[in-house]
Design a protein around this motif. Sequence first.
Motif, PDB file in Angstrom:
ATOM      1  N   ALA A 130       0.931  -1.133  -0.370  1.00  0.00           N
ATOM      2  CA  ALA A 130       0.057   0.066   0.392  1.00  0.00           C
ATOM      3  C   ALA A 130       0.744   1.411   0.219  1.00  0.00           C
ATOM      4  O   ALA A 130       1.419   1.596   0.875  1.00  0.00           O
ATOM      5  N   PRO A 131       1.571   1.654  -1.419  1.00  0.00           N
ATOM      6  CA  PRO A 131       2.125   2.762  -1.232  1.00  0.00           C
ATOM      7  C   PRO A 131       1.841   3.978  -0.472  1.00  0.00           C
ATOM      8  O   PRO A 131       2.888   5.086  -0.786  1.00  0.00           O
ATOM      9  N   ASN A 132       0.911   4.383  -0.504  1.00  0.00           N
ATOM     10  CA  ASN A 132       0.421   5.677   0.358  1.00  0.00           C
ATOM     11  C   ASN A 132       0.495   5.804   1.849  1.00  0.00           C
ATOM     12  O   ASN A 132      -0.098   6.587   2.405  1.00  0.00           O
ATOM     13  N   LEU A 133       0.732   4.723   2.138  1.00  0.00           N
ATOM     14  CA  LEU A 133       1.222   4.275   3.378  1.00  0.00           C
ATOM     15  C   LEU A 133       2.113   4.973   4.478  1.00  0.00           C
ATOM     16  O   LEU A 133       3.229   5.382   3.572  1.00  0.00           O
ATOM     17  N   LYS A 134       2.082   5.762   5.776  1.00  0.00           N
ATOM     18  CA  LYS A 134       2.957   6.447   5.995  1.00  0.00           C
ATOM     19  C   LYS A 134       3.721   5.097   6.895  1.00  0.00           C
ATOM     20  O   LYS A 134       3.657   4.052   6.954  1.00  0.00           O
ATOM     21  N   GLU A 135       5.009   4.969   7.192  1.00  0.00           N
ATOM     22  CA  GLU A 135       6.034   3.684   8.108  1.00  0.00           C
ATOM     23  C   GLU A 135       5.197   3.572   9.235  1.00  0.00           C
ATOM     24  O   GLU A 135       4.591   4.667  10.196  1.00  0.00           O
ATOM     25  N   GLY A 136       5.245   2.406   9.231  1.00  0.00           N
ATOM     26  CA  GLY A 136       4.340   1.756  10.486  1.00  0.00           C
ATOM     27  C   GLY A 136       3.013   1.617  10.550  1.00  0.00           C
ATOM     28  O   GLY A 136       2.417   0.590  11.192  1.00  0.00           O
ATOM     29  N   GLY A 155       1.565  -3.657   4.076  1.00  0.00           N
ATOM     30  CA  GLY A 155       2.290  -2.405   4.366  1.00  0.00           C
ATOM     31  C   GLY A 155       2.803  -1.596   3.133  1.00  0.00           C
ATOM     32  O   GLY A 155       2.431  -1.954   2.206  1.00  0.00           O
ATOM     33  N   LYS A 156       4.120  -0.231   2.868  1.00  0.00           N
ATOM     34  CA  LYS A 156       4.094   0.206   1.833  1.00  0.00           C
ATOM     35  C   LYS A 156       5.125  -0.147   0.985  1.00  0.00           C
ATOM     36  O   LYS A 156       5.571   0.163   0.038  1.00  0.00           O
ATOM     37  N   GLU A 157       5.783  -1.447   1.723  1.00  0.00           N
ATOM     38  CA  GLU A 157       6.599  -1.749   1.143  1.00  0.00           C
ATOM     39  C   GLU A 157       6.729  -3.298   0.070  1.00  0.00           C
ATOM     40  O   GLU A 157       5.754  -3.350   1.011  1.00  0.00           O
TER      41      GLU A 157
END
Length: 201
Positions: free
Chosen positions: A111-117, A145-147
């Motif tokens: 989910a590439p638009n998420l912030k870290e964590g 997560g984002k990655e």
Amino acid sequence: MKSVLFAATLLATLASPALAQTAAAPAPAPAPAAGGNVLDRAINLPGTNWSVYGPNQKAKVIATKGVPGDQAMHVEVTAKGANPWDVGALSPIQKGIAAGDAILVAVYLRAPNLKEGETADISFLGATEAAEPYGNIAPGNVSIGKEWKLYYASGKSPKAYAPNTARVTAHLAGAKQVIELGPVFVLDFGPNYDLAKLPKN
């Protein structure tokens, strides 16, 4: 499409000490040897073979780094659905499945638009039959997560399925969000394989 990254990741997981432990029970079918090709067990055409359905979504194939084949399906869910399945992604399973076979679904997701964590929840990810009543074959749910990361679902097939009558399904309408789906792999480990030995999220 080159699937070396997937094969290496999955082989390392199947060979890990935690998954190698077995109780005194009938011997399950062996995991592929380190020199073998786990993709010989594939019952789908591995790759980014997704179709997306539903309202309030925009989908397109994109180029990306970090997954085999450097390609993904980018899905923007523009409004949360009344049901998580109101928007979904589907990928066909071309080969048949025997009753009782141990099935593993492995999908690269982020989910590439998420912030870290932060994480995004996908309430259903797994294999189902392709027509009503859409019965579960290998059901699961994931928090991504984002990655890019490889996520899994597994199960024992409750009945036999003819070729092209099963599919991989992901329900995406649980939130307004952007989900990217990379290559999907569906592996059949046969009727005597211990599901506990398959990788988990």
